[in-house]
Design a protein around this motif. Structure first.
Motif, PDB file in Angstrom:
ATOM      1  N   LEU A 187      -5.704   3.415  -4.586  1.00 17.36           N
ATOM      2  CA  LEU A 187      -6.277   2.109  -4.273  1.00 17.36           C
ATOM      3  C   LEU A 187      -7.590   2.334  -3.549  1.00 17.36           C
ATOM      4  CD1 LEU A 187      -3.028   0.421  -2.946  1.00 17.36           C
ATOM      5  CD2 LEU A 187      -4.174  -0.079  -5.104  1.00 17.36           C
ATOM      6  N   PRO A 188      -8.543   1.403  -3.694  1.00 18.46           N
ATOM      7  CA  PRO A 188      -9.815   1.582  -3.003  1.00 18.46           C
ATOM      8  C   PRO A 188      -9.640   1.569  -1.477  1.00 18.46           C
ATOM      9  CG  PRO A 188      -9.810  -0.465  -4.297  1.00 18.46           C
ATOM     10  CD  PRO A 188      -8.511   0.203  -4.508  1.00 18.46           C
ATOM     11  N   SER A 189     -10.272   2.523  -0.816  1.00 15.09           N
ATOM     12  CA  SER A 189     -10.187   2.570   0.637  1.00 15.09           C
ATOM     13  C   SER A 189     -11.410   1.971   1.298  1.00 15.09           C
ATOM     14  CB  SER A 189     -10.011   4.011   1.106  1.00 15.09           C
ATOM     15  OG  SER A 189     -11.075   4.816   0.662  1.00 15.09           O
ATOM     16  N   GLY A 190     -12.432   1.669   0.534  1.00 13.23           N
ATOM     17  CA  GLY A 190     -13.615   0.998   1.059  1.00 13.23           C
ATOM     18  C   GLY A 190     -14.528   1.912   1.836  1.00 13.23           C
ATOM     19  N   ALA A 191     -15.597   1.346   2.343  1.00 13.54           N
ATOM     20  CA  ALA A 191     -16.607   2.093   3.066  1.00 13.54           C
ATOM     21  C   ALA A 191     -16.069   2.659   4.373  1.00 13.54           C
ATOM     22  CB  ALA A 191     -17.820   1.203   3.342  1.00 13.54           C
ATOM     23  N   LEU A 192     -15.086   1.995   4.973  1.00 12.72           N
ATOM     24  CA  LEU A 192     -14.514   2.456   6.236  1.00 12.72           C
ATOM     25  C   LEU A 192     -13.470   3.556   6.048  1.00 12.72           C
ATOM     26  CD1 LEU A 192     -14.064  -1.030   7.957  1.00 12.72           C
ATOM     27  CD2 LEU A 192     -15.931   0.607   8.261  1.00 12.72           C
ATOM     28  N   GLY A 193     -13.003   3.738   4.827  1.00 17.72           N
ATOM     29  CA  GLY A 193     -11.992   4.754   4.547  1.00 17.72           C
ATOM     30  C   GLY A 193     -10.609   4.391   5.047  1.00 17.72           C
ATOM     31  N   ILE A 194     -10.356   3.100   5.208  1.00 20.82           N
ATOM     32  CA  ILE A 194      -9.045   2.640   5.684  1.00 20.82           C
ATOM     33  C   ILE A 194      -8.149   2.415   4.473  1.00 20.82           C
ATOM     34  CG2 ILE A 194      -7.802   0.824   6.918  1.00 20.82           C
ATOM     35  CD1 ILE A 194     -10.391   0.326   8.480  1.00 20.82           C
ATOM     36  N   GLY A 195      -7.042   3.093   4.446  1.00 27.22           N
ATOM     37  CA  GLY A 195      -6.122   2.916   3.328  1.00 27.22           C
ATOM     38  C   GLY A 195      -6.301   3.981   2.376  1.00 27.22           C
TER      39      GLY A 195
ATOM     40  N   TRP B 168       0.834  -1.200   0.000  1.00 30.68           N
ATOM     41  CA  TRP B 168       0.000   0.000   0.000  1.00 30.68           C
ATOM     42  C   TRP B 168       0.873   1.255   0.000  1.00 30.68           C
ATOM     43  CZ3 TRP B 168      -0.208   3.923   3.589  1.00 30.68           C
ATOM     44  CH2 TRP B 168      -1.216   4.884   3.392  1.00 30.68           C
ATOM     45  N   TYR B 169       1.887   1.279   0.856  1.00 29.47           N
ATOM     46  CA  TYR B 169       2.767   2.448   0.943  1.00 29.47           C
ATOM     47  C   TYR B 169       3.466   2.711  -0.390  1.00 29.47           C
ATOM     48  CZ  TYR B 169       6.318   5.713   2.444  1.00 29.47           C
ATOM     49  OH  TYR B 169       7.119   6.817   2.555  1.00 29.47           O
ATOM     50  N   VAL B 170       4.009   1.663  -0.988  1.00 26.24           N
ATOM     51  CA  VAL B 170       4.724   1.831  -2.265  1.00 26.24           C
ATOM     52  C   VAL B 170       3.760   2.324  -3.346  1.00 26.24           C
ATOM     53  CG1 VAL B 170       5.912   0.587  -4.122  1.00 26.24           C
ATOM     54  CG2 VAL B 170       6.548   0.176  -1.737  1.00 26.24           C
ATOM     55  N   LEU B 171       2.609   1.689  -3.467  1.00 30.09           N
ATOM     56  CA  LEU B 171       1.675   2.067  -4.529  1.00 30.09           C
ATOM     57  C   LEU B 171       1.028   3.428  -4.275  1.00 30.09           C
ATOM     58  CD1 LEU B 171      -0.106  -1.338  -5.213  1.00 30.09           C
ATOM     59  CD2 LEU B 171       1.652  -0.230  -6.595  1.00 30.09           C
ATOM     60  N   GLN B 172       0.546   3.636  -3.065  1.00 27.08           N
ATOM     61  CA  GLN B 172      -0.218   4.846  -2.756  1.00 27.08           C
ATOM     62  C   GLN B 172       0.667   6.066  -2.558  1.00 27.08           C
ATOM     63  OE1 GLN B 172      -3.690   4.513  -2.319  1.00 27.08           O
ATOM     64  NE2 GLN B 172      -4.115   6.620  -1.803  1.00 27.08           N
ATOM     65  N   LYS B 173       1.734   5.933  -1.815  1.00 22.45           N
ATOM     66  CA  LYS B 173       2.540   7.088  -1.431  1.00 22.45           C
ATOM     67  C   LYS B 173       3.709   7.359  -2.384  1.00 22.45           C
ATOM     68  CE  LYS B 173       0.095   7.925   2.190  1.00 22.45           C
ATOM     69  NZ  LYS B 173      -0.771   9.090   2.227  1.00 22.45           N
ATOM     70  N   LEU B 174       4.383   6.309  -2.818  1.00 17.57           N
ATOM     71  CA  LEU B 174       5.549   6.516  -3.678  1.00 17.57           C
ATOM     72  C   LEU B 174       5.175   6.626  -5.154  1.00 17.57           C
ATOM     73  CD1 LEU B 174       8.123   4.120  -1.967  1.00 17.57           C
ATOM     74  CD2 LEU B 174       7.767   6.569  -1.580  1.00 17.57           C
ATOM     75  N   LEU B 175       4.307   5.741  -5.627  1.00 13.12           N
ATOM     76  CA  LEU B 175       3.932   5.729  -7.033  1.00 13.12           C
ATOM     77  C   LEU B 175       2.651   6.514  -7.308  1.00 13.12           C
ATOM     78  CD1 LEU B 175       4.742   2.009  -7.855  1.00 13.12           C
ATOM     79  CD2 LEU B 175       6.149   4.024  -8.286  1.00 13.12           C
ATOM     80  N   LEU B 176       1.986   6.995  -6.247  1.00 12.65           N
ATOM     81  CA  LEU B 176       0.768   7.802  -6.351  1.00 12.65           C
ATOM     82  C   LEU B 176      -0.353   7.100  -7.121  1.00 12.65           C
ATOM     83  CD1 LEU B 176       2.419  11.270  -7.004  1.00 12.65           C
ATOM     84  CD2 LEU B 176       1.692  10.291  -4.819  1.00 12.65           C
ATOM     85  N   ILE B 177      -0.477   5.795  -6.898  1.00 12.22           N
ATOM     86  CA  ILE B 177      -1.549   5.009  -7.500  1.00 12.22           C
ATOM     87  C   ILE B 177      -2.672   4.904  -6.482  1.00 12.22           C
ATOM     88  CG2 ILE B 177      -2.201   2.726  -8.356  1.00 12.22           C
ATOM     89  CD1 ILE B 177       0.692   2.426  -9.327  1.00 12.22           C
TER      90      ILE B 177
END
Length: 69
Positions: free
Chosen positions: A61-69, A50-59
Motif C-alpha cells: 500500500l502507498p506509504s506516502g511522502a511521510l513513509g507512514i504505513g 493495513w495490517y491484514v493487507l500489508q503484513k498478512l496478505l503482503l499487498i
C-alpha cells in the motif's frame, strides 16, 4: 467531494493518513457520530485493514511522502 480528495491524496500522503482522514470526515459529516466513538473507529479500522493487507496478505500500500504505513 470527500472521495475525490481521498483519491487525490491517497498516493501523496499514503494509505493510513488518507484513510483515517476520510473516515473521520465521513463519520462526522455524512452520518454525524460523536467524537468519542468516531476517533477510535477512524483509527482502528484503517490500522486493522493495513495490517491484514500489508503484513498478512503482503499487498503493498502507498506509504506516502511521510513513509507512514
Amino acid at each position: 467531494g470527500l472521495l475525490i480528495a481521498f483519491t487525490l491524496a491517497f498516493e501523496t500522503v499514503g494509505f493510513l493518513v488518507s484513510t483515517i482522514t476520510l473516515l473521520i470526515a465521513l463519520l462526522r459529516v455524512i452520518d454525524p457520530v460523536p467524537w468519542t466513538p468516531a476517533n477510535p473507529i477512524a483509527l482502528l479500522v484503517p490500522l486493522i485493514v493495513w495490517y491484514v493487507l500489508q503484513k498478512l496478505l503482503l499487498i503493498q500500500l502507498p506509504s506516502g511522502a511521510l513513509g507512514i504505513g
